[in-house]
Motif scaffolding. Structure first.
Motif, mmCIF file in Angstrom:
data_model
loop_
_atom_site.group_PDB
_atom_site.id
_atom_site.type_symbol
_atom_site.label_atom_id
_atom_site.label_comp_id
_atom_site.label_asym_id
_atom_site.label_seq_id
_atom_site.Cartn_x
_atom_site.Cartn_y
_atom_site.Cartn_z
ATOM 1 N N LEU A 122 0.851 -1.199 0.000
ATOM 2 C CA LEU A 122 0.000 0.000 0.000
ATOM 3 C C LEU A 122 0.880 1.241 0.000
ATOM 4 N N SER A 135 -0.077 4.136 0.790
ATOM 5 C CA SER A 135 -0.406 4.887 2.007
ATOM 6 C C SER A 135 0.383 4.374 3.214
ATOM 7 N N ASP A 155 -2.877 4.156 -3.536
ATOM 8 C CA ASP A 155 -4.121 4.442 -2.802
ATOM 9 C C ASP A 155 -4.075 5.782 -2.066
ATOM 10 N N ASP A 163 -7.437 7.502 -1.780
ATOM 11 C CA ASP A 163 -8.383 6.791 -0.923
ATOM 12 C C ASP A 163 -7.583 5.800 -0.069
ATOM 13 N N GLN A 174 -6.006 3.087 2.180
ATOM 14 C CA GLN A 174 -6.498 1.868 2.819
ATOM 15 C C GLN A 174 -5.784 1.593 4.136
ATOM 16 N N TYR A 175 -4.611 2.175 4.316
ATOM 17 C CA TYR A 175 -3.866 1.926 5.544
ATOM 18 C C TYR A 175 -4.548 2.664 6.695
#
Length: 187
Positions: free
Chosen positions: A117, A119, A154, A157, A159-160
């Protein structure tokens, strides 16, 4: 009495992701970082793996009340390994230091179904930048393997769950290192 500390080498280096006190820069000798996954998590994550030719920077911090329960819950996909003699740090009092590592029997390389990810990576790099400066960020990338895994972009948006907003310069620093690695992105 010997106090309990953990060695953090990923998101725990970013002090804004936790409230652990008495944190200090430290170095874990004989280990490196690696991107991996297990069936316990849907995404890739960092683990530490033994490597006598490497050392990684991170932080040590006191485990509140010497009670590992909350930290073990945060790090549920890992095994806690005592690593005190491998860690150099500034504390003179006797302490015991543990590092979390993915169990070798279930840890697998990151892959398309379990990407890194962005993020999560952003949080890690922000922590290394604040703790160790730009050279610390470069060292993070150099002492981490598994960069052939795809990176899920991401940022729009995240996700982490402990993601942080990066400054323009922090974002550019992450993107620069990923460009040098010729990282693959996925959506």
């Amino acid at each position: 009495m010997t106090a309990s500390y953990f060695f953090g080498y990923g998101s725990l280096v970013n002090h804004s992701t936790h409230s652990y006190e008495n944190a200090h820069p430290a170095r874990l000798n004989g280990w490196r970082r690696q991107w991996c996954h297990t069936d316990l998590r849907p995404i890739a994550f960092l683990t530490a793996v033994p490597d006598d030719s490497c050392a990684i920077d991170g932080i040590i911090a006191h485990v509140p009340g010497d009670d590992w329960e909350a930290l073990d819950a945060r790090e549920f996909a890992y095994t806690r390994v005592i690593s005190t003699p491998k860690v150099t740090h500034p504390i003179s009092d006797p302490i015991e230091i543990a590092v979390y590592t993915a169990r070798h029997d279930i840890g697998l390389p990151a892959d398309m179904r379990h990407p890194i990810l962005l993020s999560y990576l952003d949080v890690v790099v922000q922590g290394y930048l604040h703790e160790f400066g730009e050279q610390g960020v470069a060292d993070f990338f150099a002492t981490t393997t598994g960069w052939d895994a795809p990176i899920l972009h991401d940022r729009a948006d995240p996700q982490y769950p402990r993601h942080r907003v990066l400054t323009k310069d922090e974002t550019a620093l992450v993107d620069h290192h990923l460009a040098v690695l010729d990282a693959r992105f996925t959506s």
